[in-house]
Write an enzyme that holds these catalytic residues in place. Structure first.
Site, PDB file in Angstrom:
ATOM      1  N   CYS A  53       0.859  -1.181   0.000  1.00 54.78           N
ATOM      2  CA  CYS A  53       0.000   0.000   0.000  1.00 54.78           C
ATOM      3  C   CYS A  53       0.898   1.234   0.000  1.00 54.78           C
ATOM      4  CB  CYS A  53      -0.967  -0.004   1.188  1.00 54.78           C
ATOM      5  SG  CYS A  53      -0.210   0.223   2.810  1.00 54.78           S
ATOM      6  N   ASN A  81       2.452   1.497   4.160  1.00 58.63           N
ATOM      7  CA  ASN A  81       2.811   0.277   4.894  1.00 58.63           C
ATOM      8  C   ASN A  81       2.619   0.435   6.404  1.00 58.63           C
ATOM      9  OD1 ASN A  81       5.724  -1.778   5.466  1.00 58.63           O
ATOM     10  ND2 ASN A  81       3.685  -2.487   4.981  1.00 58.63           N
ATOM     11  N   CYS A 110      -1.084   0.868   7.434  1.00 60.46           N
ATOM     12  CA  CYS A 110      -2.505   0.538   7.622  1.00 60.46           C
ATOM     13  C   CYS A 110      -2.890  -0.722   6.839  1.00 60.46           C
ATOM     14  CB  CYS A 110      -3.401   1.699   7.204  1.00 60.46           C
ATOM     15  SG  CYS A 110      -3.219   3.215   8.163  1.00 60.46           S
ATOM     16  N   ARG A 111      -3.113  -0.559   5.541  1.00 65.56           N
ATOM     17  CA  ARG A 111      -3.681  -1.650   4.744  1.00 65.56           C
ATOM     18  C   ARG A 111      -2.749  -2.827   4.535  1.00 65.56           C
ATOM     19  NH1 ARG A 111      -5.404   1.656  -0.410  1.00 65.56           N
ATOM     20  NH2 ARG A 111      -3.440   2.663   0.168  1.00 65.56           N
ATOM     21  N   SER A 112      -1.524  -2.584   4.103  1.00 63.31           N
ATOM     22  CA  SER A 112      -0.663  -3.733   3.777  1.00 63.31           C
ATOM     23  C   SER A 112      -0.251  -4.530   5.015  1.00 63.31           C
ATOM     24  CB  SER A 112       0.543  -3.318   2.931  1.00 63.31           C
ATOM     25  OG  SER A 112       1.334  -2.358   3.565  1.00 63.31           O
ATOM     26  N   ASP A 129      -8.138   3.651   1.495  1.00 66.65           N
ATOM     27  CA  ASP A 129      -7.116   3.876   2.512  1.00 66.65           C
ATOM     28  C   ASP A 129      -7.758   4.459   3.770  1.00 66.65           C
ATOM     29  OD1 ASP A 129      -4.903   4.556   4.046  1.00 66.65           O
ATOM     30  OD2 ASP A 129      -3.782   5.346   2.336  1.00 66.65           O
TER      31      ASP A 129
END
Length: 152
Positions: free
Chosen positions: A8, A11, A13-15, A125
């Site tokens: 993401c 690196n 939050c999402r990934s 995001d």
């Protein structure tokens, strides 16, 4: 061994959320030894700041009983393209950034995570939306679909 990296923007939050959700899914199926799972960023700002997982990401992982360990942001490097079998981005902008960072995807290993679902969309995001719950469920759907894809 199947080597997967989730990517993401930052690196934090999402990934990392995807990394730990997928690790849990793999573990529940007894497939730990068949996968190497990591996460990276497309930008380096958070790496330079030594940023860890966003507190709300940690909170949702705890609420959903997903084990995780401390993780610090790291930008994906051009020389890592060959290190992974699948490079799974969270959104179209991440895919575009990956092409700039890594060069041409000659081995066709860059995908959006939700490309494996019946609804191939971007994962929003939560840094901007504030909706970590929606992100969790989108990532869970994508990880389940990706695992099903690999089983075929």
């Amino acid at each position: 061994m199947i080597k997967v990296v989730f990517v993401c923007l930052g690196n934090i939050c999402r990934s990392p959320m995807a990394e730990f959700i997928f690790k849990q899914m793999v573990s529940e199926r007894g497939l730990d030894n068949e996968f190497q799972i990591a996460s990276r960023a497309t930008e380096k700002y958070n790496e330079l700041c030594h940023a860890g997982i966003h507190p709300r990401t940690k909170q949702i992982l705890q609420e959903m009983h997903i084990p995780f360990q401390e993780h610090f942001s790291r930008q994906i490097r051009k020389n890592e393209y060959d290190d992974f079998d699948y490079i799974l981005a969270m959104d179209s902008q991440n895919v575009s950034d990956l092409h700039q960072l890594l060069g041409p995807d000659h081995q066709h290993k860059i995908f959006r995570l939700l490309d494996f679902t019946p609804n191939p969309l971007n994962i929003k995001d939560p840094w901007y939306t504030g909706n970590f719950d929606e992100t969790y469920w989108d990532i869970t759907e994508g990880c389940e679909a990706f695992l099903s894809f690999l089983k075929k």
